[in-house]
Design a protein around this motif. Structure first.
Motif, PDB file in Angstrom:
ATOM      1  N   ALA A 139       0.895  -1.354  -0.064  1.00 33.32           N
ATOM      2  CA  ALA A 139       0.105  -0.126  -0.032  1.00 33.32           C
ATOM      3  C   ALA A 139       0.985   1.337  -0.077  1.00 33.32           C
ATOM      4  CB  ALA A 139      -0.785   0.139   1.193  1.00 33.32           C
ATOM      5  N   ARG A 140       2.034   1.149   0.786  1.00 35.49           N
ATOM      6  CA  ARG A 140       2.741   2.275   0.931  1.00 35.49           C
ATOM      7  C   ARG A 140       3.473   2.906  -0.505  1.00 35.49           C
ATOM      8  NH1 ARG A 140       5.815   0.523   4.600  1.00 35.49           N
ATOM      9  NH2 ARG A 140       4.805   1.197   6.290  1.00 35.49           N
ATOM     10  N   LEU A 143       0.738   4.260  -3.139  1.00 32.97           N
ATOM     11  CA  LEU A 143       0.448   5.372  -2.595  1.00 32.97           C
ATOM     12  C   LEU A 143       1.742   6.184  -3.244  1.00 32.97           C
ATOM     13  CD1 LEU A 143      -0.526   5.794   0.856  1.00 32.97           C
ATOM     14  CD2 LEU A 143      -1.798   6.272  -1.280  1.00 32.97           C
ATOM     15  N   HIS A 148      -3.778   4.765  -5.994  1.00 30.28           N
ATOM     16  CA  HIS A 148      -4.587   5.283  -4.594  1.00 30.28           C
ATOM     17  C   HIS A 148      -5.462   4.105  -4.488  1.00 30.28           C
ATOM     18  CE1 HIS A 148      -2.580   9.089  -3.943  1.00 30.28           C
ATOM     19  NE2 HIS A 148      -2.816   9.139  -5.135  1.00 30.28           N
ATOM     20  N   GLU A 149      -6.045   3.550  -5.493  1.00 28.81           N
ATOM     21  CA  GLU A 149      -6.949   2.401  -5.302  1.00 28.81           C
ATOM     22  C   GLU A 149      -6.694   1.220  -4.928  1.00 28.81           C
ATOM     23  OE1 GLU A 149      -9.879   2.039  -8.378  1.00 28.81           O
ATOM     24  OE2 GLU A 149     -10.189   4.257  -8.584  1.00 28.81           O
ATOM     25  N   ARG A 150      -5.193   1.074  -5.460  1.00 25.46           N
ATOM     26  CA  ARG A 150      -4.661  -0.225  -5.181  1.00 25.46           C
ATOM     27  C   ARG A 150      -4.105  -0.216  -3.738  1.00 25.46           C
ATOM     28  NH1 ARG A 150       1.034  -2.221  -7.576  1.00 25.46           N
ATOM     29  NH2 ARG A 150       1.092  -4.308  -6.448  1.00 25.46           N
ATOM     30  N   ALA A 151      -3.729   1.008  -3.217  1.00 24.96           N
ATOM     31  CA  ALA A 151      -3.371   1.175  -1.791  1.00 24.96           C
ATOM     32  C   ALA A 151      -4.497   0.843  -0.753  1.00 24.96           C
ATOM     33  CB  ALA A 151      -2.661   2.436  -1.655  1.00 24.96           C
ATOM     34  N   GLU A 152      -5.629   1.273  -1.163  1.00 22.13           N
ATOM     35  CA  GLU A 152      -6.585   1.155  -0.459  1.00 22.13           C
ATOM     36  C   GLU A 152      -7.262  -0.226  -0.239  1.00 22.13           C
ATOM     37  OE1 GLU A 152     -11.354   2.491   0.103  1.00 22.13           O
ATOM     38  OE2 GLU A 152     -10.258   3.395  -1.468  1.00 22.13           O
ATOM     39  N   THR A 153      -7.128  -0.937  -1.366  1.00 18.26           N
ATOM     40  CA  THR A 153      -7.435  -2.305  -1.437  1.00 18.26           C
ATOM     41  C   THR A 153      -6.581  -3.102  -0.577  1.00 18.26           C
ATOM     42  OG1 THR A 153      -8.349  -2.155  -3.674  1.00 18.26           O
ATOM     43  CG2 THR A 153      -7.789  -4.353  -3.046  1.00 18.26           C
ATOM     44  N   VAL A 155      -4.673  -2.082   2.027  1.00 20.96           N
ATOM     45  CA  VAL A 155      -5.003  -1.765   3.170  1.00 20.96           C
ATOM     46  C   VAL A 155      -6.047  -2.465   3.758  1.00 20.96           C
ATOM     47  CG1 VAL A 155      -5.548   0.001   5.045  1.00 20.96           C
ATOM     48  CG2 VAL A 155      -3.531   0.427   3.437  1.00 20.96           C
ATOM     49  N   MET A 156      -7.099  -2.366   3.189  1.00 21.57           N
ATOM     50  CA  MET A 156      -8.702  -3.179   3.644  1.00 21.57           C
ATOM     51  C   MET A 156      -8.382  -4.418   3.829  1.00 21.57           C
ATOM     52  SD  MET A 156     -10.051  -0.441   4.270  1.00 21.57           S
ATOM     53  CE  MET A 156     -11.560  -1.279   4.483  1.00 21.57           C
ATOM     54  N   LYS A 157      -7.400  -5.204   3.140  1.00 18.20           N
ATOM     55  CA  LYS A 157      -7.199  -6.647   3.301  1.00 18.20           C
ATOM     56  C   LYS A 157      -6.449  -6.681   4.568  1.00 18.20           C
ATOM     57  CE  LYS A 157      -7.061  -8.146  -1.495  1.00 18.20           C
ATOM     58  NZ  LYS A 157      -6.137  -8.634  -2.695  1.00 18.20           N
TER      59      LYS A 157
END
Length: 168
Positions: A139-140, A143, A148-153, A155-157
């Motif tokens: 995620a880092r 970013l 950004h969408e990949r980072a959010e995905t 983190v949510m995992k």
């Protein structure tokens, strides 16, 4: 003690020094930690796994102090050594260190590749906390790459895994 191990040529010197260096670094004495490891790594060693542990610590400390050339050199040596050892967890640790060093040097694509490999190994090993750590590292990197969408995905995992473990 370190002196005792050094005097006897005890291979565990590298592990002992890595642990002591980690303690010194946690107390803000990165320079001291690096000197300890540098001295220990100068000695000949036949235990490549012990050497990889010490190299990983030395590379992280070098990166934290902004010495990116040394960090790349140390983490690269660890990554080369670990390939022949058949120790997936140690290989994952070496790749993670290399990815962190690459990240601190702005080598985002290379860091992403190494973090992706770390995640693959963590999943194969069935290590949920290692998996969560790899996801956060991915995620880092995402970013920094503007993904950004990949980072959010990622983190949510990672969040449910971290919450389930009880480790903050």
């Amino acid at each position: 003690t370190v002196e005792w191990a050094a005097e006897r040529g005890d291979e565990r010197l590298l592990l002992l020094t890595a642990a002591l260096a980690d303690c010194a670094a946690r107390r803000g004495r990165l320079g001291q930690a690096r000197v300890l490891l540098r001295d220990a790594l100068r000695r000949p060693s036949t235990q490549d796994d012990y050497r990889c542990v010490a190299l990983n610590h030395a590379a992280r400390f070098a990166a934290e102090q902004g010495d990116h050339d040394e960090a790349i050199e140390l983490s690269g040596e660890a990554s080369r050594l670990v390939r022949s050892l058949g120790q997936p967890a140690l290989a994952m640790s070496c790749r993670s260190t290399l990815a962190a060093v690459q990240q601190s040097s702005g080598e985002w694509e290379a860091s992403d590749e190494n973090n992706t490999e770390c995640l693959r190994v963590a999943e194969l090993l069935g290590e949920p906390l290692a998996r969560a750590t790899c996801l956060v590292d991915l995620a880092r990197t995402a970013l920094s790459l503007g993904k950004h969408e990949r980072a959010e995905t990622a983190v949510m995992k990672a969040l449910p895994i971290s919450r389930a473990s009880g480790v903050p």
